[in-house]
Design a protein around this motif. Structure first.
Motif, PDB file in Angstrom:
ATOM      1  N   VAL A  28     -13.189  31.946  47.752  1.00 37.15           N
ATOM      2  CA  VAL A  28     -12.778  31.818  49.143  1.00 37.15           C
ATOM      3  C   VAL A  28     -13.991  32.055  50.053  1.00 37.15           C
ATOM      4  O   VAL A  28     -14.815  32.920  49.781  1.00 37.15           O
ATOM      5  N   PRO A  29     -14.145  31.231  51.104  1.00 39.55           N
ATOM      6  CA  PRO A  29     -15.240  31.467  52.037  1.00 39.55           C
ATOM      7  C   PRO A  29     -15.172  32.902  52.568  1.00 39.55           C
ATOM      8  O   PRO A  29     -14.097  33.423  52.856  1.00 39.55           O
ATOM      9  N   ILE A  30     -16.338  33.504  52.692  1.00 44.68           N
ATOM     10  CA  ILE A  30     -16.349  34.921  53.066  1.00 44.68           C
ATOM     11  C   ILE A  30     -17.378  35.166  54.160  1.00 44.68           C
ATOM     12  O   ILE A  30     -18.486  34.677  54.096  1.00 44.68           O
ATOM     13  N   GLU A  31     -16.941  35.852  55.169  1.00 42.88           N
ATOM     14  CA  GLU A  31     -17.864  36.332  56.197  1.00 42.88           C
ATOM     15  C   GLU A  31     -17.628  37.828  56.371  1.00 42.88           C
ATOM     16  O   GLU A  31     -18.530  38.623  56.210  1.00 42.88           O
ATOM     17  N   GLU A  32     -16.399  38.176  56.656  1.00 42.35           N
ATOM     18  CA  GLU A  32     -16.047  39.588  56.790  1.00 42.35           C
ATOM     19  C   GLU A  32     -15.076  40.037  55.705  1.00 42.35           C
ATOM     20  O   GLU A  32     -14.781  41.216  55.587  1.00 42.35           O
ATOM     21  N   GLY A  33     -14.549  39.096  54.929  1.00 40.87           N
ATOM     22  CA  GLY A  33     -13.629  39.427  53.853  1.00 40.87           C
ATOM     23  C   GLY A  33     -12.164  39.377  54.231  1.00 40.87           C
ATOM     24  O   GLY A  33     -11.306  39.617  53.388  1.00 40.87           O
ATOM     25  N   THR A  34     -11.867  39.045  55.482  1.00 45.50           N
ATOM     26  CA  THR A  34     -10.469  39.028  55.938  1.00 45.50           C
ATOM     27  C   THR A  34      -9.660  37.975  55.192  1.00 45.50           C
ATOM     28  O   THR A  34      -8.545  38.249  54.731  1.00 45.50           O
ATOM     29  N   LEU A  35     -10.218  36.790  55.057  1.00 45.84           N
ATOM     30  CA  LEU A  35      -9.513  35.718  54.356  1.00 45.84           C
ATOM     31  C   LEU A  35      -9.285  36.106  52.890  1.00 45.84           C
ATOM     32  O   LEU A  35      -8.173  35.970  52.373  1.00 45.84           O
ATOM     33  N   GLU A  36     -10.290  36.622  52.257  1.00 48.40           N
ATOM     34  CA  GLU A  36     -10.171  37.036  50.856  1.00 48.40           C
ATOM     35  C   GLU A  36      -9.082  38.095  50.673  1.00 48.40           C
ATOM     36  O   GLU A  36      -8.260  38.020  49.764  1.00 48.40           O
ATOM     37  N   ARG A  37      -9.045  39.069  51.552  1.00 51.13           N
ATOM     38  CA  ARG A  37      -8.052  40.151  51.461  1.00 51.13           C
ATOM     39  C   ARG A  37      -6.638  39.695  51.785  1.00 51.13           C
ATOM     40  O   ARG A  37      -5.674  40.356  51.425  1.00 51.13           O
ATOM     41  N   SER A  38      -6.519  38.560  52.470  1.00 51.33           N
ATOM     42  CA  SER A  38      -5.186  38.101  52.870  1.00 51.33           C
ATOM     43  C   SER A  38      -4.434  37.409  51.738  1.00 51.33           C
ATOM     44  O   SER A  38      -3.256  37.097  51.874  1.00 51.33           O
ATOM     45  N   GLY A  39      -5.076  37.182  50.595  1.00 50.71           N
ATOM     46  CA  GLY A  39      -4.428  36.496  49.483  1.00 50.71           C
ATOM     47  C   GLY A  39      -3.309  37.324  48.871  1.00 50.71           C
ATOM     48  O   GLY A  39      -3.469  38.518  48.638  1.00 50.71           O
ATOM     49  N   VAL A  40      -2.184  36.680  48.627  1.00 48.74           N
ATOM     50  CA  VAL A  40      -1.029  37.350  48.028  1.00 48.74           C
ATOM     51  C   VAL A  40      -0.326  36.414  47.053  1.00 48.74           C
ATOM     52  O   VAL A  40      -0.454  35.199  47.127  1.00 48.74           O
ATOM     53  N   VAL A  41       0.442  37.034  46.160  1.00 46.54           N
ATOM     54  CA  VAL A  41       1.304  36.302  45.239  1.00 46.54           C
ATOM     55  C   VAL A  41       2.741  36.580  45.647  1.00 46.54           C
ATOM     56  O   VAL A  41       3.114  37.729  45.902  1.00 46.54           O
ATOM     57  N   SER A  42       3.547  35.526  45.695  1.00 48.52           N
ATOM     58  CA  SER A  42       4.984  35.647  45.952  1.00 48.52           C
ATOM     59  C   SER A  42       5.710  34.999  44.782  1.00 48.52           C
ATOM     60  O   SER A  42       5.323  33.923  44.331  1.00 48.52           O
ATOM     61  N   VAL A  43       6.743  35.664  44.288  1.00 50.61           N
ATOM     62  CA  VAL A  43       7.502  35.143  43.150  1.00 50.61           C
ATOM     63  C   VAL A  43       8.963  35.000  43.541  1.00 50.61           C
ATOM     64  O   VAL A  43       9.552  35.919  44.108  1.00 50.61           O
ATOM     65  N   ASP A  44       9.521  33.839  43.241  1.00 47.14           N
ATOM     66  CA  ASP A  44      10.947  33.597  43.430  1.00 47.14           C
ATOM     67  C   ASP A  44      11.594  33.717  42.051  1.00 47.14           C
ATOM     68  O   ASP A  44      11.485  32.806  41.218  1.00 47.14           O
TER      69      ASP A  44
END
Length: 115
Positions: A40-56
């Motif tokens: 993931v593109p990284i500058e401050e790490g916000t995008l990277e930290r926003s990653g989540v897994v959701s399971v139905d």
């Protein structure tokens, strides 16, 4: 002549298979998230930290998502410049590249649930 009696408990077998599949789907999605976070593109790490897994659980499906206002744009914009190892399509490419591994993770969990 010897006899053997075999009892098949189909409901228990199906429940075990479903539990294993659910565990595998979750672990497979977590694997995809881990690989995607390395790209993931990284500058401050916000995008990277926003990653989540959701399971139905009802449909045995999982989703991996990144939740920032610019996540989609960073994913789709092929002309943006990124640090070495970071790229657009940071979720799509790993999904294609890791699909065999993800399938192996799911299959292993199903086998484990029956063992």
């Amino acid at each position: 002549m010897s006899r053997a009696q075999v009892t098949f408990n189909g409901d228990a077998a199906l429940a075990a298979i479903r539990a294993g599949a659910l565990r595998g789907v979750r672990l497979g999605a977590e694997h995809l998230l881990q690989v995607s976070r390395t790209r993931v593109p990284i500058e401050e790490g916000t995008l990277e930290r926003s990653g989540v897994v959701s399971v139905d659980e009802s449909s045995l499906t999982a989703a991996v998502s990144f939740d920032t206002p610019y996540a989609v744009r960073q994913h789709e914009e092929l002309d943006y410049r990124h640090d070495a190892g970071r790229e657009a399509k940071y979720l799509e490419k790993p999904l294609r590249e890791e699909s065999d591994t993800i399938n192996d993770i799911i299959a292993a969990q199903v086998r484990r649930s029956l063992g």
